[in-house]
Structures are given as C-alpha cells and as structure tokens.
Design an enzyme around this catalytic site. Structure first.
Site, short mmCIF file in Angstrom:
data_model
loop_
_atom_site.label_atom_id
_atom_site.label_comp_id
_atom_site.label_asym_id
_atom_site.label_seq_id
_atom_site.Cartn_x
_atom_site.Cartn_y
_atom_site.Cartn_z
N SER A 1 -1.17 -5.38 -1.21
CA SER A 1 -2.51 -4.87 -0.94
C SER A 1 -3.13 -4.38 -2.23
O SER A 1 -2.43 -3.85 -3.10
CB SER A 1 -2.46 -3.71 0.06
N TYR B 1 0.50 4.42 2.59
CA TYR B 1 0.31 2.97 2.58
C TYR B 1 0.25 2.45 1.15
O TYR B 1 0.91 1.46 0.80
CB TYR B 1 -0.97 2.61 3.33
#
Length: 267
Positions: A129, A142
């Site tokens: 990501s 995250y």
C-alpha cells in the site's frame, strides 16, 4: 504453456479484478477465500485458504501443484484494514492485523518457494500500500504492517536471486473496492480525547475509497509486472498526488512533511 497464478484474497475487490484480467489474458488462475462456497459463480476457481492457517495454505498450494504440475506466479493480495487511535486499538486487534497483512504473506511465500526452486523460476508479487510508505494518522497500524511487508520484500529479493525467483511490491493507493466494509474500526468513544479528529479522519478515508481509482488499473499493473523479465523492487499504482506524496516525503524535511499530512487530515 499458460502460466499458473495463485491470488490470495481473490474473491472480491482488487484480487478479483486481477484474477478476471489474467484469466482473459489466458493465464490459469486460482483465487482463494476463507469461504470459497460463497463464490461458486466466480469466473475462475476459488479455493479455501486462510493466510493465518498454515494447513489451509499447504493444502491449497499442493492442490494446485497436483492439478497443474507447477505454480508460476503468486499474488499475495489478502489483507485487512484497520483504523483508530493507536492508544485505543486493542492489542489483540493490532496483532490480528499483522497476522493477516505481514505474517500471512510470509506463510504463503514459505509454502510456494520449494516448488518454485524445483521449477527453477517463479514470481511473487506482494500487494502492499502507498500507506506503507508513511505513518498516517489513525491508520498507523495498517501503515506499519504494509511498510513491514515492503521492507521484507527488499530483503527477500536478494536472498532469492540465486534461485531465479523474482519478488516485487505493488503498492496501490485508494481504489473503489469494499475494503472499508471489512476494516476493523476502533469505536468512536463518546469520552475519547480523539473523538472529533478520529471521526473526521474516518469520514475522509471512506470518501477517498468511495472515489478511488478503478481496480482494473491494479490488474493491468500486475499483468505488466508478470510480463517483465526483471521486475523492479517497488511499483506504486494510484492517483498522481498519492504517488507524489512518496516523492515529497523523500525530499522534504520530516517536520514539513508531517505538517502537510496534518493539514490534509485537518488535524
């Protein structure tokens, strides 16, 4: 001979888009899900696999190898979102997120490497990501799990060079998928000192996903990586400003970049 591809988390979102695109290009595609029976109408087979369960991983990998005789490409796509003030996220949820986003891909990689060494070639694509390149407020766990996978890939690449096995990261920005629905959201507590800033940031994050890019862009990117003889270490896919934010972090003083992020999230 058509390449055989395994995509973890291939039943929806980015994984499904990748699977459909590669199937249309003539690849032999297998996706995975913890609940494969829900996806009987999938255009490619969905096998049962939980990245937190070594037994299901081994069984699925062995099933593919027995049926196809090889496994050429693995796309580590299965992942989980998590949001909240780090102070208020239960430790168990932090560990659970790393079990999926970091240790999950490690388990899959360990399961497929013996076959790839036997073949004398293979490609592993880790879906990370853009959030993994920076510590984002209320997405810190995250960011950390995806950033850890990015660094692991850098090291793994060098260890695998002598076996003719390639590994790379493909880091998406915000894409229009159902990822927000599957996130763990730390609850908005009425008496929390983070109530307003976390609530506002949560609304902003969901808006970004709702107006995100088409997942087919990720499918096209993965296809190009597979067609590349010597993949790069990192690929970033998404809106220009999301990719440019990584460049800014590299060239700006840390405190200036931090201020830009805080202004963006209105903190």
């Amino acid at each position: 001979m058509s390449k055989v591809v395994l995509i973890t988390g291939g039943s929806s979102g980015i994984g499904k888009s990748i699977g459909i695109f590669l199937s249309q290009k003539g690849f032999v595609v297998y996706g995975t899900s913890r609940s494969p029976k829900k996806y009987k109408d999938s255009p490619f087979p969905i096998l049962g696999l939980d990245v937190k369960d070594n037994q299901t991983i081994s069984q699925t990998v062995e099933t593919i190898i027995q049926k196809e005789g090889r496994l050429d490409v693995v796309v580590n796509n299965a992942g989980a979102g998590i949001t909240g003030p780090i102070e208020e996220i239960p430790e168990a949820e932090i560990k659970n997120n790393f079990e999926t986003n970091f240790f999950g891909p490690i388990r899959v990689i360990k399961a497929v490497l013996p076959q790839m060494r036997k073949q004398g070639e293979g490609l592993i694509i880790n879906i990370t990501s853009i959030a993994g390149y920076m510590g984002l407020p209320y997405r810190g766990v995250y960011s950390a799990s995806k950033g850890a996978l990015e660094l692991l890939t850098e090291a793994y690449r060098m260890e695998l060079k002598s076996f003719n096995i390639e590994m790379t990261n493909v880091a998406p920005g915000d894409f229009a998928t159902n990822i927000a629905a599957g996130r763990y959201h730390a609850p908005l507590l009425e008496d929390s000192p983070y109530k307003k800033p976390y609530g506002d940031t949560l609304d902003l994050m969901n808006t970004h996903v709702d107006h995100g890019s088409n997942p087919n862009l990720m499918a096209e990117a993965v296809y190009k990586v597979i067609q590349t003889k010597k993949p790069k270490v990192h690929y970033k896919i998404g809106a220009f400003m999301q990719k440019f934010s990584i460049v800014l972090k590299r060239i700006l003083p840390d405190t200036v970049y931090e201020k830009l992020l805080m202004n963006h999230y209105k903190l």
